[in-house]
Design an enzyme around this catalytic site. Structure first.
Site, PDB file in Angstrom:
ATOM      1  N   ASP A  11       0.845  -1.193   0.000  1.00 50.09           N
ATOM      2  CA  ASP A  11       0.000   0.000   0.000  1.00 50.09           C
ATOM      3  C   ASP A  11       0.884   1.249   0.000  1.00 50.09           C
ATOM      4  OD1 ASP A  11       0.977   0.312   2.601  1.00 50.09           O
ATOM      5  OD2 ASP A  11      -0.899  -0.279   3.552  1.00 50.09           O
ATOM      6  N   ALA A  12       0.285   2.407   0.173  1.00 54.35           N
ATOM      7  CA  ALA A  12       1.028   3.673   0.141  1.00 54.35           C
ATOM      8  C   ALA A  12       2.054   3.762   1.267  1.00 54.35           C
ATOM      9  CB  ALA A  12       0.056   4.847   0.228  1.00 54.35           C
TER      10      ALA A  12
END
Length: 132
Positions: A11-12
């Site tokens: 994810d980010a």
């Protein structure tokens, strides 16, 4: 079954996105059956498919980009039409369990009607407790 964490898995924040573990568990279940000489595709061709009907997941620590992971699978219960497995995603480098889960699958025929577990699957599930 071992595999590497790729950028697409994260994810980010740079950690493995929580939903990706569902796919990791699925791969682990397929490889578990393959190592017992069974094929998910062959079972489906015989009219037996295995939808997940229950899953519990405990997230203990994050996996990150480039980690080498392993999925361990263990049989915990076998019924007439269903079976339950415990699965763990483990970091191969240090053996630390990152995510643990318990999944129950039911055997159905086309049309989603329950059916007995195929004999060869039943034998495979009863003959082993753990596959890494």
């Amino acid at each position: 079954m071992e595999f590497r964490v790729y950028y697409e898995d994260t994810d980010a924040g740079g950690v493995v996105y929580h939903a990706r573990y569902l796919g990791f568990f699925e791969r682990g279940r397929c490889e578990f059956l393959r190592r017992k000489g069974l094929s998910v595709r062959a079972l489906a061709d015989q009219g037996a498919v295995f939808p997940v009907v229950r899953m519990e997941i405990d997230f203990k620590a994050p996996a990150v980009l480039d980690d080498l992971l392993r999925v361990d699978t263990e049989v915990v219960e076998v019924g007439k039409t269903s079976f339950t497995l415990e699965q763990r995603v483990v970091r191969a480098e240090d053996g630390k369990t990152l995510v643990g889960g318990r999944v129950t699958l039911v055997c159905v025929r086309p049309g989603m009607k329950p059916r007995r577990l195929p004999e060869e699957l039943l034998e495979a599930l009863q003959s082993v407790t753990k596959i890494e």
